[in-house]
Design a protein around this motif. Structure first.
Motif, PDB file in Angstrom:
ATOM      1  N   LYS A  97      55.701  45.003  38.791  1.00 31.40           N
ATOM      2  CA  LYS A  97      54.472  44.631  38.109  1.00 31.40           C
ATOM      3  C   LYS A  97      53.399  44.285  39.140  1.00 31.40           C
ATOM      4  CE  LYS A  97      55.113  42.366  34.477  1.00 31.40           C
ATOM      5  NZ  LYS A  97      55.445  41.390  33.449  1.00 31.40           N
ATOM      6  N   TYR A  98      52.199  44.823  38.909  1.00 26.77           N
ATOM      7  CA  TYR A  98      51.051  44.559  39.763  1.00 26.77           C
ATOM      8  C   TYR A  98      49.838  44.298  38.877  1.00 26.77           C
ATOM      9  CZ  TYR A  98      53.774  46.710  43.520  1.00 26.77           C
ATOM     10  OH  TYR A  98      54.738  47.008  44.442  1.00 26.77           O
ATOM     11  N   TYR A  99      48.818  43.736  39.494  1.00 30.10           N
ATOM     12  CA  TYR A  99      47.540  43.515  38.819  1.00 30.10           C
ATOM     13  C   TYR A  99      46.456  44.178  39.653  1.00 30.10           C
ATOM     14  CZ  TYR A  99      50.231  40.134  36.218  1.00 30.10           C
ATOM     15  OH  TYR A  99      51.182  39.550  35.424  1.00 30.10           O
ATOM     16  N   VAL A 100      45.631  44.976  38.998  1.00 30.72           N
ATOM     17  CA  VAL A 100      44.563  45.688  39.685  1.00 30.72           C
ATOM     18  C   VAL A 100      43.239  45.049  39.292  1.00 30.72           C
ATOM     19  CG1 VAL A 100      43.449  47.915  40.070  1.00 30.72           C
ATOM     20  CG2 VAL A 100      45.901  47.817  39.569  1.00 30.72           C
ATOM     21  N   ASP A 101      42.547  44.498  40.280  1.00 34.60           N
ATOM     22  CA  ASP A 101      41.226  43.921  40.082  1.00 34.60           C
ATOM     23  C   ASP A 101      40.202  44.874  40.682  1.00 34.60           C
ATOM     24  OD1 ASP A 101      42.239  41.663  38.868  1.00 34.60           O
ATOM     25  OD2 ASP A 101      42.045  40.388  40.641  1.00 34.60           O
ATOM     26  N   LEU A 102      39.302  45.368  39.864  1.00 33.84           N
ATOM     27  CA  LEU A 102      38.248  46.267  40.335  1.00 33.84           C
ATOM     28  C   LEU A 102      36.965  45.476  40.501  1.00 33.84           C
ATOM     29  CD1 LEU A 102      38.907  49.323  38.010  1.00 33.84           C
ATOM     30  CD2 LEU A 102      39.699  48.966  40.343  1.00 33.84           C
ATOM     31  N   HIS A 103      36.254  45.763  41.575  1.00 32.92           N
ATOM     32  CA  HIS A 103      34.991  45.091  41.832  1.00 32.92           C
ATOM     33  C   HIS A 103      34.181  45.928  42.798  1.00 32.92           C
ATOM     34  CE1 HIS A 103      37.125  43.780  45.460  1.00 32.92           C
ATOM     35  NE2 HIS A 103      38.065  43.337  44.663  1.00 32.92           N
ATOM     36  N   SER A 104      32.944  45.573  42.988  1.00 31.43           N
ATOM     37  CA  SER A 104      32.111  46.302  43.935  1.00 31.43           C
ATOM     38  C   SER A 104      32.084  45.524  45.243  1.00 31.43           C
ATOM     39  CB  SER A 104      30.698  46.469  43.379  1.00 31.43           C
ATOM     40  OG  SER A 104      30.125  45.209  43.166  1.00 31.43           O
ATOM     41  N   GLY A 105      31.580  46.169  46.249  1.00 33.92           N
ATOM     42  CA  GLY A 105      31.509  45.531  47.552  1.00 33.92           C
ATOM     43  C   GLY A 105      32.178  46.381  48.599  1.00 33.92           C
ATOM     44  N   GLU A 106      32.608  45.756  49.662  1.00 30.97           N
ATOM     45  CA  GLU A 106      33.224  46.494  50.760  1.00 30.97           C
ATOM     46  C   GLU A 106      34.507  47.194  50.314  1.00 30.97           C
ATOM     47  OE1 GLU A 106      34.939  45.544  55.151  1.00 30.97           O
ATOM     48  OE2 GLU A 106      33.167  44.461  54.492  1.00 30.97           O
ATOM     49  N   TYR A 108      38.725  41.084  34.578  1.00 36.23           N
ATOM     50  CA  TYR A 108      38.877  42.518  34.384  1.00 36.23           C
ATOM     51  C   TYR A 108      40.117  43.071  35.076  1.00 36.23           C
ATOM     52  CZ  TYR A 108      34.137  41.894  32.828  1.00 36.23           C
ATOM     53  OH  TYR A 108      33.035  41.452  32.171  1.00 36.23           O
ATOM     54  N   GLY A 109      41.087  42.224  35.347  1.00 32.94           N
ATOM     55  CA  GLY A 109      42.311  42.680  35.987  1.00 32.94           C
ATOM     56  C   GLY A 109      43.152  43.481  35.018  1.00 32.94           C
ATOM     57  N   PHE A 110      43.745  44.554  35.514  1.00 38.52           N
ATOM     58  CA  PHE A 110      44.604  45.408  34.699  1.00 38.52           C
ATOM     59  C   PHE A 110      46.038  45.289  35.191  1.00 38.52           C
ATOM     60  CE2 PHE A 110      40.441  47.574  34.739  1.00 38.52           C
ATOM     61  CZ  PHE A 110      40.173  47.543  33.378  1.00 38.52           C
ATOM     62  N   GLN A 111      46.961  45.084  34.280  1.00 38.11           N
ATOM     63  CA  GLN A 111      48.366  44.991  34.641  1.00 38.11           C
ATOM     64  C   GLN A 111      48.976  46.395  34.611  1.00 38.11           C
ATOM     65  OE1 GLN A 111      50.671  42.472  32.090  1.00 38.11           O
ATOM     66  NE2 GLN A 111      52.451  42.547  33.398  1.00 38.11           N
ATOM     67  N   ILE A 112      49.689  46.729  35.693  1.00 39.97           N
ATOM     68  CA  ILE A 112      50.364  48.019  35.786  1.00 39.97           C
ATOM     69  C   ILE A 112      51.815  47.794  36.201  1.00 39.97           C
ATOM     70  CG2 ILE A 112      48.245  49.274  36.374  1.00 39.97           C
ATOM     71  CD1 ILE A 112      49.296  49.397  39.292  1.00 39.97           C
TER      72      ILE A 112
END
Length: 107
Positions: A5-14, A28-32
């Motif tokens: 199980k992981y969590y993907v956090d998408l955001h802008s920036g570097e 806005y984290g997505f669990q995968i």
């Protein structure tokens, strides 16, 4: 090939996002659930998207240039769609439902 199980956090920036083993602070984290190879592939997509994002930087400062008139935006859009498809494919049922509700993907 065990999936974890992981969590993907998408955001802008570097960096365009992070893949975490613990839930982050982003709403806005997505669990995968993914194998090590699937996580590496998603990390590559995030890195590619960061590069595409930098390509759009200067054009974002050009007045009167519509978003859809700029070819550099196509690469960014394409990689974002690939990221969302990969998250959807690896996502839990709750993640898939969340993405559909937000209009991020058409199943």
């Amino acid at each position: 090939m065990d999936k974890r199980k992981y969590y993907v956090d998408l955001h802008s920036g570097e960096t365009m996002g992070e893949i975490l083993q613990e839930k982050g602070t982003s709403p806005y984290g997505f669990q995968i659930e993914a194998t090590d190879e699937e996580v590496r592939k998603l990390n590559r997509l995030l890195a590619n998207n960061s590069t595409e994002d930098m390509e759009t930087f200067w054009d974002a400062h050009t007045p009167f240039l519509q978003y859809n008139q700029n070819r550099e935006n196509d690469g960014y859009d394409r990689t974002m769609q690939q990221i969302y498809r990969q998250i959807y494919r690896l996502g839990t049922p709750e993640t898939r439902h969340q993405m559909e509700e937000l209009g991020l993907i058409n199943p």
